[in-house]
Write an enzyme that holds these catalytic residues in place. Structure first.
Site, mmCIF file in Angstrom:
data_model
loop_
_atom_site.group_PDB
_atom_site.id
_atom_site.type_symbol
_atom_site.label_atom_id
_atom_site.label_comp_id
_atom_site.label_asym_id
_atom_site.label_seq_id
_atom_site.Cartn_x
_atom_site.Cartn_y
_atom_site.Cartn_z
ATOM 1 N N GLU A 100 36.327 48.850 10.658
ATOM 2 C CA GLU A 100 37.345 47.990 11.255
ATOM 3 C C GLU A 100 37.676 46.846 10.289
ATOM 4 O OE1 GLU A 100 38.007 45.677 15.517
ATOM 5 O OE2 GLU A 100 35.981 45.774 14.681
ATOM 6 N N LYS A 151 43.515 49.973 19.252
ATOM 7 C CA LYS A 151 42.322 49.561 19.998
ATOM 8 C C LYS A 151 42.685 49.130 21.414
ATOM 9 C CE LYS A 151 38.403 46.352 19.396
ATOM 10 N NZ LYS A 151 37.871 45.297 18.495
ATOM 11 N N CYS A 170 35.168 49.705 17.566
ATOM 12 C CA CYS A 170 34.259 48.589 17.831
ATOM 13 C C CYS A 170 33.993 48.359 19.323
ATOM 14 C CB CYS A 170 34.792 47.329 17.141
ATOM 15 S SG CYS A 170 33.530 46.047 16.878
#
Length: 275
Positions: free
Chosen positions: A40, A113, A161
């Site tokens: 990321e 995301k 993440c």
């Protein structure tokens, strides 16, 4: 199929980060990897989250996307660009976006995301709040892509993440089942040391698939410390490759027979009652 998780300690310099990412991709290709994934924010770790706004790239154009495409084509492999800031129609928000390139350098998948990190850190020195939603626009669509290597097809699920904490996302990705789930990350040191490996192994066990998590790992130019410990876990939840801190190329082999054996011995995916 050999895969590689690329660990970085990205700085505030876009050109430097792209050069380091290109070198790690080349090293992974030299090691025989057919799929490589960056962490990321691999292209930029600014001093403030709002720094992303000035470096956001339009989808389909920009230096980070050009590097990913060129590296995939040059080395003839699949490249997953961890995440970069991609411009939206809101000048105050960007997407935290994974882009996937095939060996011809074509972008074949995009994932934004979905879950945005928010953390309240209360210490003796006071309280500090970090909220990604102040700069990032959340995505809405679970995304997987199909890839073929040497005549074998693999289904790969995408996440980033903080998504790791939301098992319902991975359940959505398992229809049909993924063979591999990717989790490019920049986990904080505080949460990473207690939750990182635990959650990654859990996602591998409950979904009976490989998990690869390329991470940021070390002390960054902006003073932030990320947990690192990039790893690859198999479908039984065993960690088969990892690295603690600092730049690294973490390599492992995916074994289709292993996937079949795990799913045959304990066919939990077929036992689901709530979908």
């Amino acid at each position: 199929m050999k895969i590689a998780a690329l660990q970085m300690v990205s700085s505030c310099s876009l050109p430097d980060n792209l050069a380091r990412a290109r070198a790690l991709i080349a090293a992974a290709a030299e090691a025989g990897a057919r799929l490589v994934a960056l962490p990321e924010n691999f292209a930029f770790m600014g001093r403030d989250d709002r720094d992303k706004l000035g470096l956001a790239e339009p989808f389909g154009d920009g230096p980070a996307q050009a590097m990913l495409s060129e590296a995939a084509r040059q080395h003839g492999l699949w490249v997953v660009g961890g995440s970069i800031a991609v411009a939206t129609d809101d000048p105050e928000r960007v997407g935290n976006t994974t882009l996937v390139y095939d060996p011809q350098g074509e972008c074949v998948a995009r994932y934004d995301k979905i879950h945005l990190f928010c953390f309240d850190d209360v210490t003796a020195q006071g309280a500090r709040r970090y909220d990604e939603a102040l700069v990032l626009r959340a995505g809405e669509t679970p995304t997987a892509f199909e890839m073929s290597v040497d005549g074998q097809a693999w289904r790969v699920g995408l996440s980033i993440c903080y998504d790791l904490r939301f098992p319902e996302l991975y359940r959505r990705l398992m229809t049909p089942p993924c063979d591999l789930i990717l989790v490019p990350s920049a986990f904080t040191y505080t949460t990473g040391r207690v939750h990182w490996e635990l959650l990654l192994r859990a996602r591998a066990v409950e979904n009976q698939c490989y998990v690869m998590a390329p991470a940021q790992g070390g002390v960054h130019e902006n003073g932030r410390r990320t947990w690192g410990h990039s790893l690859i876990a198999d479908a039984w939840g065993e960690v088969i490759a990892s690295h603690d801190e600092g730049e690294a190329v973490v390599v492992a082999d995916l074994d289709r027979d292993h996937l079949a054996q795990v799913r045959q011995r304990l066919p939990a995916l077929s036992h689901r009652r709530l979908v």
